[in-house]
Design a protein around this motif. Structure first.
Motif, PDB file in Angstrom:
ATOM      1  N   GLN A 107     -11.343  -1.569   3.049  1.00 20.15           N
ATOM      2  CA  GLN A 107     -11.562  -2.833   3.574  1.00 20.15           C
ATOM      3  C   GLN A 107     -10.741  -3.847   4.570  1.00 20.15           C
ATOM      4  OE1 GLN A 107     -14.672  -1.174   3.276  1.00 20.15           O
ATOM      5  NE2 GLN A 107     -15.644  -3.609   3.525  1.00 20.15           N
ATOM      6  N   ALA A 108      -9.761  -3.824   4.095  1.00 22.97           N
ATOM      7  CA  ALA A 108      -8.747  -4.635   4.920  1.00 22.97           C
ATOM      8  C   ALA A 108      -7.908  -4.203   6.078  1.00 22.97           C
ATOM      9  CB  ALA A 108      -7.910  -4.794   3.983  1.00 22.97           C
ATOM     10  N   ASN A 109      -9.165  -2.524   6.092  1.00 24.82           N
ATOM     11  CA  ASN A 109      -8.047  -1.940   7.738  1.00 24.82           C
ATOM     12  C   ASN A 109      -6.654  -2.025   7.347  1.00 24.82           C
ATOM     13  OD1 ASN A 109     -10.628  -1.636   8.519  1.00 24.82           O
ATOM     14  ND2 ASN A 109     -10.527  -4.357   8.940  1.00 24.82           N
ATOM     15  N   VAL A 110      -6.207  -1.710   6.925  1.00 25.16           N
ATOM     16  CA  VAL A 110      -4.844  -1.109   6.106  1.00 25.16           C
ATOM     17  C   VAL A 110      -4.206   0.699   5.814  1.00 25.16           C
ATOM     18  CG1 VAL A 110      -4.663  -3.482   5.760  1.00 25.16           C
ATOM     19  CG2 VAL A 110      -4.357  -1.939   3.722  1.00 25.16           C
ATOM     20  N   LEU A 111      -5.962   0.908   5.344  1.00 25.27           N
ATOM     21  CA  LEU A 111      -5.234   2.505   5.744  1.00 25.27           C
ATOM     22  C   LEU A 111      -5.995   3.252   6.518  1.00 25.27           C
ATOM     23  CD1 LEU A 111      -6.388   2.854   1.748  1.00 25.27           C
ATOM     24  CD2 LEU A 111      -3.780   2.686   3.204  1.00 25.27           C
ATOM     25  N   GLN A 112      -5.341   4.560   6.552  1.00 29.91           N
ATOM     26  CA  GLN A 112      -5.992   5.359   7.642  1.00 29.91           C
ATOM     27  C   GLN A 112      -6.746   6.598   7.089  1.00 29.91           C
ATOM     28  OE1 GLN A 112      -3.823   7.645  10.434  1.00 29.91           O
ATOM     29  NE2 GLN A 112      -2.251   6.257   9.235  1.00 29.91           N
ATOM     30  N   PRO A 113      -7.947   7.619   6.943  1.00 27.14           N
ATOM     31  CA  PRO A 113      -8.595   9.007   7.088  1.00 27.14           C
ATOM     32  C   PRO A 113      -7.319   9.906   7.001  1.00 27.14           C
ATOM     33  CG  PRO A 113      -9.840   7.920   8.764  1.00 27.14           C
ATOM     34  CD  PRO A 113      -8.450   6.865   8.566  1.00 27.14           C
ATOM     35  N   GLY A 278      -2.897   5.932  -0.726  1.00 26.24           N
ATOM     36  CA  GLY A 278      -3.463   6.259   0.678  1.00 26.24           C
ATOM     37  C   GLY A 278      -2.832   6.226   1.131  1.00 26.24           C
ATOM     38  N   ILE A 279      -2.787   6.770   2.304  1.00 29.80           N
ATOM     39  CA  ILE A 279      -2.241   6.657   3.724  1.00 29.80           C
ATOM     40  C   ILE A 279      -2.449   5.418   4.939  1.00 29.80           C
ATOM     41  CG2 ILE A 279      -1.165   7.648   5.863  1.00 29.80           C
ATOM     42  CD1 ILE A 279      -1.744  10.665   4.948  1.00 29.80           C
ATOM     43  N   THR A 280      -1.032   5.382   5.007  1.00 25.11           N
ATOM     44  CA  THR A 280      -1.302   3.207   5.798  1.00 25.11           C
ATOM     45  C   THR A 280      -1.904   3.665   7.395  1.00 25.11           C
ATOM     46  OG1 THR A 280       0.860   3.298   6.703  1.00 25.11           O
ATOM     47  CG2 THR A 280       0.190   2.192   4.572  1.00 25.11           C
ATOM     48  N   ALA A 281      -2.779   2.497   8.010  1.00 24.51           N
ATOM     49  CA  ALA A 281      -2.520   2.460   9.575  1.00 24.51           C
ATOM     50  C   ALA A 281      -2.035   2.622  10.478  1.00 24.51           C
ATOM     51  CB  ALA A 281      -3.655   1.613   9.510  1.00 24.51           C
ATOM     52  N   ALA A 282      -0.881   2.010   9.741  1.00 21.17           N
ATOM     53  CA  ALA A 282       0.239   2.428  10.885  1.00 21.17           C
ATOM     54  C   ALA A 282       1.541   2.876  10.541  1.00 21.17           C
ATOM     55  CB  ALA A 282       1.491   0.631  10.249  1.00 21.17           C
ATOM     56  N   SER A 283       0.897   3.859   9.469  1.00 26.76           N
ATOM     57  CA  SER A 283       2.069   5.267   9.016  1.00 26.76           C
ATOM     58  C   SER A 283       2.800   5.879  10.309  1.00 26.76           C
ATOM     59  CB  SER A 283       1.899   6.095   7.968  1.00 26.76           C
ATOM     60  OG  SER A 283       2.216   7.043   8.478  1.00 26.76           O
ATOM     61  N   VAL A 284       3.856   6.246  10.436  1.00 26.66           N
ATOM     62  CA  VAL A 284       4.555   6.569  11.497  1.00 26.66           C
ATOM     63  C   VAL A 284       5.262   8.171  11.259  1.00 26.66           C
ATOM     64  CG1 VAL A 284       4.659   4.576  13.415  1.00 26.66           C
ATOM     65  CG2 VAL A 284       6.945   5.824  11.931  1.00 26.66           C
ATOM     66  N   ASN A 285       4.783   8.523  10.083  1.00 24.57           N
ATOM     67  CA  ASN A 285       5.084   9.413   9.194  1.00 24.57           C
ATOM     68  C   ASN A 285       4.112  10.399   8.170  1.00 24.57           C
ATOM     69  OD1 ASN A 285       8.235   9.273  10.320  1.00 24.57           O
ATOM     70  ND2 ASN A 285       7.898   7.055   8.747  1.00 24.57           N
TER      71      ASN A 285
END
Length: 357
Positions: A107-113, A278-285
């Motif tokens: 809900q905090a938008n720090v994860l990505q599907p 979960g994988i973070t919304a900011a992940s580059v890896n």
């Protein structure tokens, strides 16, 4: 592997109102930075303590050559950190406990599907987010514990029955602010409806031996020492105490019994919750992050992770730790854990209205 405990560093994190340049200067000055770009690395923010996760991350490094950078801290602190860092966060994976907390991160938008055929094949559908934002890594049950010398197992049946008058002055619980209790009530809303759950919470509160207090370990000690006869706690706390050399822990293991709630033929089964990732919304890896989560669901990792954490594997066919196996077989509630997050606000409101402090 780089490991930094976030608890000593949170004060160095600026609030969102600060300019990015100020944020980065504080971040770097505190020696907190992790590489933002790399072909073969993954940065993990973990609410699980280092000893409960790092050996498996080391094994992953050995087997794949992917470097893992680890930061540990409390779940709430790490979530706040992810929000503060936003799109500049170095984190690729967020590991925490309880589906309710994983829902908060979503809900905090720090994860990505994300999706992986391997992960989908290993994690049952009800143990992952309905929108693919997080997947479970291990399970724990929040069930009923009782004093062996004062309660017969035949007197127990379900969570709902703990509101019956026979338990007047005999039950201990922890605060309603605890996410584990919120998730239990959220599951009961899904099973019984809001009105029935509200009545249950009111009945439970009328049966308390004393106002809500402590943590799960304190509750188990309270049952062992006669403060109350029955409590609700997570199984991994009891499993940990069973393996301890501490005299009080040994007393708890001797005096307290486990009862699996809601095991009737037509009942839903005992409430289960999870640790998950979960994988973070900011992940580059992202590719490396998926590879690590797949590894944590391997037979080797599931066996080790469950044993060290005193929890149950999420992958079917892998035996539980020896000490938990002594609790016996049980039926589990197959509610989608996404519902625990969806019903959280309703649960908190019901608990507040009933005086569960």
């Amino acid at each position: 592997m780089l490991n930094i405990d976030t608890n000593t560093l949170l004060n160095a994190i600026p609030r969102p109102r600060l300019k990015l340049t100020s944020f980065l200067s504080v971040f770097l000055a505190a020696s907190m930075s992790l590489p933002l770009m790399a072909d073969e690395e993954v940065n993990v923010y973990s609410a699980r303590k280092e000893a409960l996760i790092k050996p498996m991350l080391d094994r992953f490094e050995e087997e794949t050559g992917v470097t893992v950078n680890l930061i540990t801290g409390s779940a709430d602190a790490l979530l706040r950190r992810l929000q503060v860092e936003g799109e500049y966060s170095p984190a690729d994976i967020f590991i925490t406990v309880d589906a309710g907390r994983l829902h908060r991160a979503k809900q905090a938008n720090v994860l990505q599907p994300f999706q992986s055929a391997n992960i989908d094949a290993l994690v049952p559908e009800h143990l992952r987010d309905a929108d693919d934002y997080w997947y479970s890594l291990s399970q724990r049950s929040r069930t009923i514990f009782y004093a062996k010398d004062r309660v017969k197992p035949s007197e127990l049946s379900s969570y709902e029955a703990l509101a019956d008058s026979q338990w007047k002055g005999r039950i201990c619980v922890r605060s309603s602010g605890n996410i584990y209790n919120q998730s239990l009530v959220a599951s009961m809303i899904e099973a019984d409806g809001e009105e029935a759950t509200s009545n249950w919470v009111k009945g439970l509160m009328s049966n308390l031996a004393r106002p809500p207090f402590g943590g799960d370990t304190d509750l188990l000690k309270a049952v062992a020492t006669g403060v109350c006869d029955v409590t609700i706690a997570n199984t991994y706390y009891f499993g940990r105490m069973m393996r301890s050399d501490n005299a009080m822990d040994q007393l708890v293991a001797e005096k307290v019994g486990v009862f699996w709630a809601n095991q009737g033929a037509d009942d839903r089964g005992v409430h289960m919750n999870v640790s998950g990732a979960g994988i973070t919304a900011a992940s580059v890896n992202k590719a490396s992050a998926i590879k690590l989560i797949e590894f944590l669901l391997s037979d080797e990792a599931q066996t080790w992770y469950a044993d060290v954490n005193n929890e149950y594997p999420v992958v079917q066919g892998i035996a539980p730790p020896v000490n938990l196996a002594t609790f016996g077989a049980f039926k589990t509630d197959k509610i989608s854990l996404t519902k625990l997050g969806d019903n959280n606000l309703k649960a908190v409101k019901i608990m507040d209205a009933a005086g569960w402090k």
